[in-house]
Design an enzyme around this catalytic site. Structure first.
Site, PDB file in Angstrom:
ATOM      1  N   GLN A 216      43.660  36.446  38.533  1.00 41.30           N
ATOM      2  CA  GLN A 216      42.771  37.573  38.801  1.00 41.30           C
ATOM      3  C   GLN A 216      41.862  37.854  37.607  1.00 41.30           C
ATOM      4  O   GLN A 216      42.331  37.953  36.477  1.00 41.30           O
ATOM      5  CB  GLN A 216      43.600  38.820  39.125  1.00 41.30           C
ATOM      6  CG  GLN A 216      44.232  38.797  40.497  1.00 41.30           C
ATOM      7  CD  GLN A 216      43.229  39.094  41.611  1.00 41.30           C
ATOM      8  OE1 GLN A 216      42.049  39.310  41.362  1.00 41.30           O
ATOM      9  NE2 GLN A 216      43.704  39.105  42.843  1.00 41.30           N
TER      10      GLN A 216
ATOM     11  N   CYS B  79      39.889  40.732  50.117  1.00 41.68           N
ATOM     12  CA  CYS B  79      38.726  40.856  49.239  1.00 41.68           C
ATOM     13  C   CYS B  79      37.453  40.988  50.061  1.00 41.68           C
ATOM     14  O   CYS B  79      36.362  41.101  49.508  1.00 41.68           O
ATOM     15  CB  CYS B  79      38.631  39.664  48.285  1.00 41.68           C
ATOM     16  SG  CYS B  79      38.463  38.077  49.132  1.00 41.68           S
TER      17      CYS B  79
END
Length: 389
Positions: free
Chosen positions: A219, A344
């Site tokens: 991430q 996302c």
């Protein structure tokens, strides 16, 4: 009636050129409101949407940066990002959403290039040596990796290059030479060689240590990723005796974080490099109740269902395109009690939730999380529960 958004002067001098940010013309409060309203409009048909979890400090959060090199006007060496919708490099000396250490390192690399007459790669002529620099930094450990993407395996003076770089930036733990000698828009090539250090850095997320290599996905906002994962696991309300599957598990970030709350976790991922990293991370943390499978998640769930294997929950964090009906049908056949869907791209998440709610699942909780301040991206967690038929 929605509240009005308040405009602001964009603090970044490159705003509107590089395309990395889309919302700097709004105050931070208005950015949060914009994202809240967006999720409300999209998801309110499934139930109440929780308040957006935003970042108190919405700058300097990205732990990964990619810089391209070239020549600007009058033959000036430049380094930066491509201008939006073009292949023109914008010479950037700072980015407000990147870890500042990255640009300090790039500044030093430019000085070394000038001193030793190291040529940047020219896409048009195919001449030159240094194509890109990829820099990754550990949010909690402070360890830094520098990946030099070059056009040729022969790097004369590499020891001296590393020596100068590390003298100015001792937090650099490893330097990797990646060779990309193809005419391609891909950043990384297939061949790589560690020219300093151990070839990876380590960072901590949700109490788990992760080995991060040049090609492994991690991430880019680890501080907020920790918030995202902990919120998803809190919403799941695991009691400790569950068997779960983490579909699209990548390097095992969520799988390993979930291992503390369940009896058994299986992470499934099609990318073999990611699975290798996941297994290394499992061993590195001595976690015993996790298994990683290199397979298509839908096929694996079909196989488990055919053996009458029972799972209490499936965590899914698909790519921006969401999940296809083949995957969702496999999920339905497995009949998990709960689905924790992290997305996302809320647009494709809504599409998938429409499908799942017509097949016996109820959306119980919806939680937006701002992972990328200053941009128009927002993540959303949805908890689904299987209805008793």
């Amino acid at each position: 009636m929605e509240e009005k958004y308040i405009r602001a002067k964009a603090p970044c001098k490159y705003y509107g050129k590089c395309g990395g940010c889309q919302l700097q013309h709004l105050t931070n409060d208005s950015q949060n409101l914009y994202k809240q309203n967006y999720i409300n409009r999209l998801m309110s048909g499934f139930g109440k949407v929780n308040d957006l979890i935003f970042m108190e400090e919405p700058y300097e959060y990205r732990n990964k940066m990619h810089i391209s090199f070239g020549y600007g006007p009058k033959g000036k060496l430049i380094a930066g990002m491509y201008e939006i919708n073009s292949h023109r490099i914008i010479d950037i000396d700072q980015c407000m959403i990147q870890d500042p250490i990255g640009y300090e390192i790039v500044k030093t690399i430019k000085q070394i290039m000038k001193k030793y007459k190291m040529e940047p790669y020219d896409e048009d002529t195919g001449q030159g040596f240094l194509r890109h620099v990829l820099i990754k930094s550990g949010y909690k450990t402070g360890e830094v990796m520098v990946v030099l993407v070059v056009s040729d395996r022969m790097f004369h003076g590499s020891n001296n290059f590393v020596k100068i770089l590390r003298k100015k930036h001792p937090q650099i733990e490893t330097v990797i030479l990646n060779v990309n000698d193809k005419d391609t828009s891909m950043i990384l090539g297939d061949y790589e060689k560690t020219i300093y250090g151990k070839g990876f850095i380590v960072d901590e997320l949700c109490g788990i240590n992760f080995r991060i290599s040049a090609k492994s996905f991690y991430q880019v906002n680890p501080k907020q990723a920790e918030v995202l994962y902990e919120k998803a696991l809190e919403m799941a309300e695991f009691k400790g005796d569950e068997r779960i599957i983490d579909a699209y598990c990548g390097i095992g970030t969520i799988t390993l974080a979930a291992s503390k709350y369940v009896k058994e976790a299986i992470g499934v991922e099609l990318n073999s490099d990611a699975v290798r990293d996941a297994i290394k991370n499992k061993k590195y943390n001595a976690i015993k109740n996790v298994e990683f499978i290199n397979d298509d998640a839908g096929s694996f769930m079909e196989y488990m269902a055919s053996k009458n294997e029972k799972f209490d929950a499936v965590i899914m964090d698909p790519p921006r395109s969401g999940s296809d009906e083949v995957f969702l049908s496999s999920l339905l056949r497995l009949e998990p009690e709960k689905i924790i869907y992290i997305s996302c791209n809320p647009e494709t998440q809504k599409r998938d939730l429409d499908f799942l709610t017509k097949q016996g699942y109820l959306v119980k909780k919806i939680q937006p999380v701002d992972m990328f301040p200053q941009t128009d991206h927002v993540e959303c967690i949805a908890l689904l529960q299987r209805e008793i038929m």
